[in-house]
Design a protein around this motif. Structure first.
Motif, mmCIF file in Angstrom:
data_model
loop_
_atom_site.group_PDB
_atom_site.id
_atom_site.type_symbol
_atom_site.label_atom_id
_atom_site.label_comp_id
_atom_site.label_asym_id
_atom_site.label_seq_id
_atom_site.Cartn_x
_atom_site.Cartn_y
_atom_site.Cartn_z
ATOM 1 N N ILE A 41 36.431 68.452 10.220
ATOM 2 C CA ILE A 41 36.081 69.424 9.334
ATOM 3 C C ILE A 41 34.611 69.821 9.915
ATOM 4 C CG2 ILE A 41 34.648 69.842 7.127
ATOM 5 C CD1 ILE A 41 36.589 67.483 6.113
ATOM 6 N N ARG A 42 34.599 71.286 10.309
ATOM 7 C CA ARG A 42 33.248 72.018 10.940
ATOM 8 C C ARG A 42 32.491 72.556 9.929
ATOM 9 N NH1 ARG A 42 34.352 71.360 16.471
ATOM 10 N NH2 ARG A 42 36.389 70.765 16.826
ATOM 11 N N SER A 43 31.396 72.831 10.673
ATOM 12 C CA SER A 43 30.075 73.571 9.708
ATOM 13 C C SER A 43 30.343 74.877 9.556
ATOM 14 C CB SER A 43 28.801 73.227 10.288
ATOM 15 O OG SER A 43 28.924 74.144 11.608
ATOM 16 N N THR A 44 31.128 75.728 10.345
ATOM 17 C CA THR A 44 31.493 77.031 10.120
ATOM 18 C C THR A 44 32.821 77.210 10.458
ATOM 19 O OG1 THR A 44 30.784 77.733 12.378
ATOM 20 C CG2 THR A 44 29.031 77.630 10.636
ATOM 21 N N PRO A 45 33.540 78.260 10.116
ATOM 22 C CA PRO A 45 34.989 78.400 10.695
ATOM 23 C C PRO A 45 35.172 78.729 11.962
ATOM 24 C CG PRO A 45 33.930 80.339 9.228
ATOM 25 C CD PRO A 45 33.195 79.446 9.429
ATOM 26 N N SER A 46 34.676 77.926 12.948
ATOM 27 C CA SER A 46 34.889 78.183 14.309
ATOM 28 C C SER A 46 35.130 76.931 15.158
ATOM 29 C CB SER A 46 33.645 78.364 14.752
ATOM 30 O OG SER A 46 33.643 78.643 16.352
ATOM 31 N N ALA A 47 36.138 76.905 15.952
ATOM 32 C CA ALA A 47 36.652 75.618 16.937
ATOM 33 C C ALA A 47 35.220 75.161 17.682
ATOM 34 C CB ALA A 47 37.691 75.950 17.808
ATOM 35 N N SER A 48 34.306 75.825 17.842
ATOM 36 C CA SER A 48 33.227 75.270 18.707
ATOM 37 C C SER A 48 32.121 74.889 17.703
ATOM 38 C CB SER A 48 32.763 76.550 19.489
ATOM 39 O OG SER A 48 32.121 77.526 18.991
ATOM 40 N N ALA A 49 32.236 74.908 16.470
ATOM 41 C CA ALA A 49 31.030 74.721 15.260
ATOM 42 C C ALA A 49 31.036 73.060 15.281
ATOM 43 C CB ALA A 49 31.297 75.295 13.960
ATOM 44 N N GLU A 50 29.749 72.488 14.964
ATOM 45 C CA GLU A 50 29.655 70.995 14.646
ATOM 46 C C GLU A 50 30.611 70.346 13.660
ATOM 47 O OE1 GLU A 50 26.183 68.218 12.718
ATOM 48 O OE2 GLU A 50 25.923 70.348 12.661
ATOM 49 N N VAL A 51 31.019 69.257 14.010
ATOM 50 C CA VAL A 51 32.004 68.581 13.296
ATOM 51 C C VAL A 51 30.908 67.881 12.312
ATOM 52 C CG1 VAL A 51 33.656 66.871 13.237
ATOM 53 C CG2 VAL A 51 33.599 68.334 15.157
ATOM 54 N N ILE A 52 31.135 67.914 11.089
ATOM 55 C CA ILE A 52 30.516 67.189 9.875
ATOM 56 C C ILE A 52 31.285 66.418 9.200
ATOM 57 C CG2 ILE A 52 29.014 69.352 9.596
ATOM 58 C CD1 ILE A 52 30.486 70.132 7.114
ATOM 59 N N GLY A 53 32.668 66.148 9.431
ATOM 60 C CA GLY A 53 33.427 65.382 8.736
ATOM 61 C C GLY A 53 35.012 65.405 9.489
ATOM 62 N N THR A 54 35.925 64.391 8.830
ATOM 63 C CA THR A 54 37.314 64.394 9.463
ATOM 64 C C THR A 54 38.207 64.248 8.283
ATOM 65 O OG1 THR A 54 36.891 62.108 9.875
ATOM 66 C CG2 THR A 54 36.592 63.668 11.458
ATOM 67 N N LEU A 55 39.409 64.638 8.308
ATOM 68 C CA LEU A 55 40.482 64.090 7.454
ATOM 69 C C LEU A 55 41.587 63.609 8.321
ATOM 70 C CD1 LEU A 55 40.938 67.672 5.951
ATOM 71 C CD2 LEU A 55 39.738 65.649 4.724
ATOM 72 N N ALA A 56 42.114 62.355 7.546
ATOM 73 C CA ALA A 56 43.183 61.401 7.929
ATOM 74 C C ALA A 56 44.370 62.347 8.348
ATOM 75 C CB ALA A 56 43.413 60.128 7.505
ATOM 76 N N PRO A 57 45.221 61.796 9.504
ATOM 77 C CA PRO A 57 46.380 62.575 9.768
ATOM 78 C C PRO A 57 47.328 62.630 8.813
ATOM 79 C CG PRO A 57 46.142 60.377 10.993
ATOM 80 C CD PRO A 57 45.006 60.738 10.185
ATOM 81 N N ASP A 58 47.308 61.681 7.743
ATOM 82 C CA ASP A 58 48.205 61.724 6.846
ATOM 83 C C ASP A 58 47.782 61.654 5.253
ATOM 84 O OD1 ASP A 58 46.688 59.341 6.513
ATOM 85 O OD2 ASP A 58 48.494 57.942 6.369
ATOM 86 N N GLN A 59 46.574 62.469 5.522
ATOM 87 C CA GLN A 59 45.562 62.637 4.134
ATOM 88 C C GLN A 59 46.035 63.519 3.190
ATOM 89 O OE1 GLN A 59 41.716 62.338 4.641
ATOM 90 N NE2 GLN A 59 40.989 63.338 2.725
ATOM 91 N N THR A 60 46.395 63.531 1.837
ATOM 92 C CA THR A 60 46.938 64.431 1.098
ATOM 93 C C THR A 60 45.773 64.388 -0.175
ATOM 94 O OG1 THR A 60 47.714 62.329 -0.440
ATOM 95 C CG2 THR A 60 49.204 63.410 1.264
ATOM 96 N N GLY A 61 46.098 65.627 -0.999
ATOM 97 C CA GLY A 61 45.158 65.838 -2.053
ATOM 98 C C GLY A 61 43.853 66.673 -1.685
ATOM 99 N N VAL A 62 44.144 67.218 -0.580
ATOM 100 C CA VAL A 62 42.853 67.969 0.187
ATOM 101 C C VAL A 62 42.731 69.378 -0.634
ATOM 102 C CG1 VAL A 62 41.733 68.925 2.170
ATOM 103 C CG2 VAL A 62 43.319 66.570 2.358
ATOM 104 N N GLU A 63 41.502 69.397 -1.283
ATOM 105 C CA GLU A 63 41.538 70.759 -2.243
ATOM 106 C C GLU A 63 40.701 71.778 -1.143
ATOM 107 O OE1 GLU A 63 39.445 72.438 -6.233
ATOM 108 O OE2 GLU A 63 38.831 70.446 -5.502
ATOM 109 N N VAL A 64 41.701 72.717 -1.044
ATOM 110 C CA VAL A 64 41.053 74.137 -0.167
ATOM 111 C C VAL A 64 40.585 75.081 -1.372
ATOM 112 C CG1 VAL A 64 41.662 76.112 1.373
ATOM 113 C CG2 VAL A 64 42.724 73.692 1.795
ATOM 114 N N ILE A 65 39.147 75.252 -1.063
ATOM 115 C CA ILE A 65 38.430 75.993 -2.295
ATOM 116 C C ILE A 65 38.888 77.524 -1.833
ATOM 117 C CG2 ILE A 65 36.184 76.702 -2.883
ATOM 118 C CD1 ILE A 65 35.643 73.670 -1.806
ATOM 119 N N LEU A 66 38.947 77.999 -0.761
ATOM 120 C CA LEU A 66 39.019 79.321 -0.325
ATOM 121 C C LEU A 66 39.508 79.480 1.271
ATOM 122 C CD1 LEU A 66 35.981 80.364 1.359
ATOM 123 C CD2 LEU A 66 35.239 80.503 -0.977
ATOM 124 N N ALA A 67 39.775 80.536 1.605
ATOM 125 C CA ALA A 67 40.118 80.878 3.192
ATOM 126 C C ALA A 67 39.001 81.737 3.693
ATOM 127 C CB ALA A 67 41.523 81.367 3.365
#
Length: 214
Positions: A41-67
């Motif tokens: 999970i990155r601070s901005t929508p960019s592959a070079s942005a700072e990582v501020i968190g992670t999601l497990a490879p089998d994680q479910t129930g992830v709420e995507v708020i918007l794109a």
């Protein structure tokens, strides 16, 4: 020949139309990530942005708020802040429409005063004075002509009667739009305007945010 030309032009025009937009918020599952890896999970929508968190490879129930505007990144919450995860690694989960009766459950809350409301096939509310139980959800319906808005109504029958003096009620409007709690950097995809009529006749006018319950 002229008819074929017109048909070809119509087909090209249909191809040029944008695909139906994915509605948010929505629950997703992490997919395509190796078992020994994580989805950043990155601070901005960019592959070079700072990582501020992670999601497990089998994680479910992830709420995507918007794109984001590119449609490649989805905004999600991590701890007390929100960030961005690559949508190519997030697949949409089957879910019911949160705007309808028997739809996706919601957890809603507000501050000043602090209150919370769980909305599924019932309505359960907690206020600074404690939990308010016994609400019966009578209706929950999408607004006519507005796909991103719905309303609901619930009543509290302490004596199990349908119309007695002092019956409390909840009426609310849910709107699909950006919402913040004012106390953290988290973001939510649903706002709520709530009217809480107490059995004493006091009316509380409340506002807050809602998230989908996995």
């Amino acid at each position: 020949m002229r008819g074929r030309h017109a048909a070809a032009l119509l087909w090209l025009a249909l191809l040029a139309l944008p695909a139906a937009a994915q509605e948010y918020p929505a629950l997703h599952s992490v997919t395509g990530v190796a078992a020994d890896d994580v989805l950043n999970i990155r601070s901005t929508p960019s592959a070079s942005a700072e990582v501020i968190g992670t999601l497990a490879p089998d994680q479910t129930g992830v709420e995507v708020i918007l794109a984001d505007e590119s449609g490649k990144w989805g905004q999600v919450n991590s701890g007390e802040q929100s960030g961005w995860a690559a949508l190519r690694y997030l697949s949409l989960q089957p879910q019911n429409d949160w705007r309808m009766m028997h739809g996706q459950a919601l957890d809603c809350f507000g501050t000043e005063p602090f209150w919370s409301l769980t909305l599924d096939d019932t309505a359960r509310m907690t206020t600074p004075e404690g939990p308010v139980t016994g609400f019966t959800l009578l209706a929950r319906q999408r607004a006519a002509g507005h796909s991103g808005k719905s309303g609901f109504h619930a009543v509290h029958h302490p004596s199990n009667e349908t119309s007695v003096p002092g019956t409390a009620s909840l009426s609310g409007t849910l709107t699909s739009q950006h919402c913040t709690d004012g106390m953290s950097d988290r973001s939510y995809g649903i706002s709520i305007d709530l009217l809480h009529l107490r059995g004493t006749g006091q009316l509380d006018v409340l506002t807050g945010c809602c998230s989908l319950v996995p």
